[in-house]
Motif scaffolding. Structure first.
Motif, short mmCIF file in Angstrom:
data_model
loop_
_atom_site.label_atom_id
_atom_site.label_comp_id
_atom_site.label_asym_id
_atom_site.label_seq_id
_atom_site.Cartn_x
_atom_site.Cartn_y
_atom_site.Cartn_z
N UNK A 30 0.84 -1.20 0.00
CA UNK A 30 0.00 0.00 0.00
C UNK A 30 0.87 1.25 0.00
N UNK A 31 0.58 2.14 -0.94
CA UNK A 31 1.31 3.41 -1.06
C UNK A 31 0.31 4.55 -0.95
N UNK A 32 0.52 5.43 0.00
CA UNK A 32 -0.31 6.62 0.15
C UNK A 32 0.46 7.82 -0.38
N UNK A 88 -6.43 8.73 8.37
CA UNK A 88 -6.38 7.87 7.19
C UNK A 88 -5.20 6.91 7.27
N UNK A 89 -4.05 7.44 7.65
CA UNK A 89 -2.85 6.61 7.75
C UNK A 89 -3.01 5.52 8.81
N UNK A 93 -2.96 2.05 7.13
CA UNK A 93 -1.61 1.53 7.39
C UNK A 93 -0.82 1.29 6.11
N UNK A 94 -0.50 2.34 5.37
CA UNK A 94 0.30 2.17 4.15
C UNK A 94 1.71 1.71 4.49
N UNK A 95 2.29 0.96 3.57
CA UNK A 95 3.69 0.55 3.75
C UNK A 95 4.62 1.74 3.52
N UNK A 96 4.24 2.60 2.57
CA UNK A 96 5.04 3.78 2.26
C UNK A 96 4.11 4.98 2.09
N UNK A 97 4.50 6.11 2.67
CA UNK A 97 3.84 7.38 2.42
C UNK A 97 4.77 8.21 1.53
N UNK A 117 6.40 0.06 11.01
CA UNK A 117 5.77 -0.51 9.82
C UNK A 117 5.60 0.49 8.68
N UNK A 118 5.56 1.76 8.98
CA UNK A 118 5.28 2.79 7.97
C UNK A 118 6.55 3.54 7.63
#
Length: 362
Positions: A30-32, A88-89, A93-97, A117-118
């Motif tokens: 997941x990428x935010x 939202x984060x 729980x995105x892997x990368x922001x 984790x982020x």
């Protein structure tokens, strides 16, 4: 019994497919993409182009979130926008922001330093990394936005004042840098102060918050300077707020329309050339501008995100600085400044990147 089984098998297949799809989506990296600003702001849109070009073939789940702090620059709104982004984060729980521009760092990513984790990849940042504690975090890397100051200086001298280069004892070119009071403008002022403009250029800096102050600064520069360098103008407030109070100390949300600001500025600078210092200046009606490449900012940040998802630690990826710049121009520039000559490579760059405006209608 057979009929029941015949009806049941397709249903089981459908439910199984749905379950498989949900599990597959849940397991996708997941990428935010967290933007400080809004859709429709030219810098943000072009950063997104760079991100999309890199991530288009990746099997990631990508979401975009816009804090909208360019149009709403009050500290209260920014804090609330930061809280919404954090919610939202925490839920997704995105892997990368991929966090773009300074407000995303100030109001959001600094709360995730050393998160187990982020991971954070910043982009479009004007401040120094330590301003947000990034130098103390092992889960953060990114690319700094740095204005192409050597190119700006060279262009001022070679395009607008070529004679000043060839005269050994010539007077320096007097340049006035005019900007609003936004977060980005304050950071740019610090970078500009650190750059060596002398001896060829004398640079004065004027920071304003209201449209009236802007007009006064422009009119004065039109009479006393050789060139005006414009930076931020999107947070200018009217001369008075709704209650008739000083707008610079007001919490009002009114902002002067940007195209009105640039139109008035163009009409009242007949004596001196005006050079933009942001990616949106020509789009808003100006004639010529330089900026760091927003597409590069999106490219580099996305490439870093891919490496992190594939196992690299952010601390293993050195923080980078902008290496590319973008040139913007409007064809009516030649009507306003008939004696200047734009290098062919600059015009080609503007055309190749979609930043050559052939008429005042674009």
């Amino acid at each position: 019994m057979v009929n029941h089984l015949n009806r049941l098998i397709p249903l089981l297949f459908i439910f199984g497919f749905i379950a498989y799809t949900l599990i597959a989506v849940q397991n996708k990296p997941r990428v935010l993409v967290l933007h400080s600003y809004h859709i429709g702001y030219s810098w943000t849109d072009r950063v997104n182009i760079g991100i999309a070009q890199v991530l288009k073939d990746e099997a990631f789940s990508v979401r975009y979130h816009y804090m909208d702090t360019k149009r709403h620059s009050g500290s209260g709104f920014k804090s609330r926008a930061g809280t919404r982004a954090q919610k939202l984060i925490d839920s997704w729980e995105p892997h990368v922001i991929i966090a773009v521009d300074d407000n995303a760092q100030k109001y959001v990513t600094k709360h995730y330093l050393n998160h187990p984790k982020i991971n954070v990849v910043f982009s479009g940042v004007n401040a120094k990394p330590e301003a947000y504690g990034f130098d103390q975090a092992d889960n953060v890397t990114g690319i700094l936005e740095r204005r192409p100051l050597p190119i700006v200086k060279e262009s001022i001298l070679k395009i607008f004042f070529p004679d000043s280069i060839n005269i050994a004892d010539s007077n320096p070119v007097d340049v006035v840098f005019i900007t609003d009071n936004s977060t980005t403008s304050k950071l740019n002022i610090e970078l500009i102060k650190q750059y060596t403009w002398a001896p060829e250029i004398n640079l004065d800096i004027i920071k304003v918050c209201s449209y009236k102050q802007w007009q006064e600064a422009v009119l004065l520069a039109n009479q006393q300077s050789d060139l005006i360098l414009l930076n931020g103008y999107k947070t200018l407030v009217p001369a008075k707020d709704a209650e008739g109070k000083d707008p610079c100390n007001s919490k009002g949300k009114d902002r002067v329309a940007v195209k009105e600001v640039i139109k008035w500025t163009q009409e009242n600078t007949a004596n001196v050339p005006v050079l933009g210092f942001s990616s949106s200046y020509v789009n808003d009606g100006g004639q010529i501008a330089f900026s760091a490449s927003p597409v590069e900012q999106g490219h580099v940040a996305s490439e870093m995100a891919i490496q992190i998802i594939h196992g690299k630690r952010p601390s293993e990826l050195p923080i980078e600085s902008a290496k590319q710049f973008t040139f913007y121009m409007r064809e009516s520039l030649f009507e306003r400044y008939p004696d200047i000559e734009i290098p062919f490579v600059y015009k080609a760059l503007a055309r190749a990147t979609g930043n050559y405006y052939e008429s005042d209608k674009k």
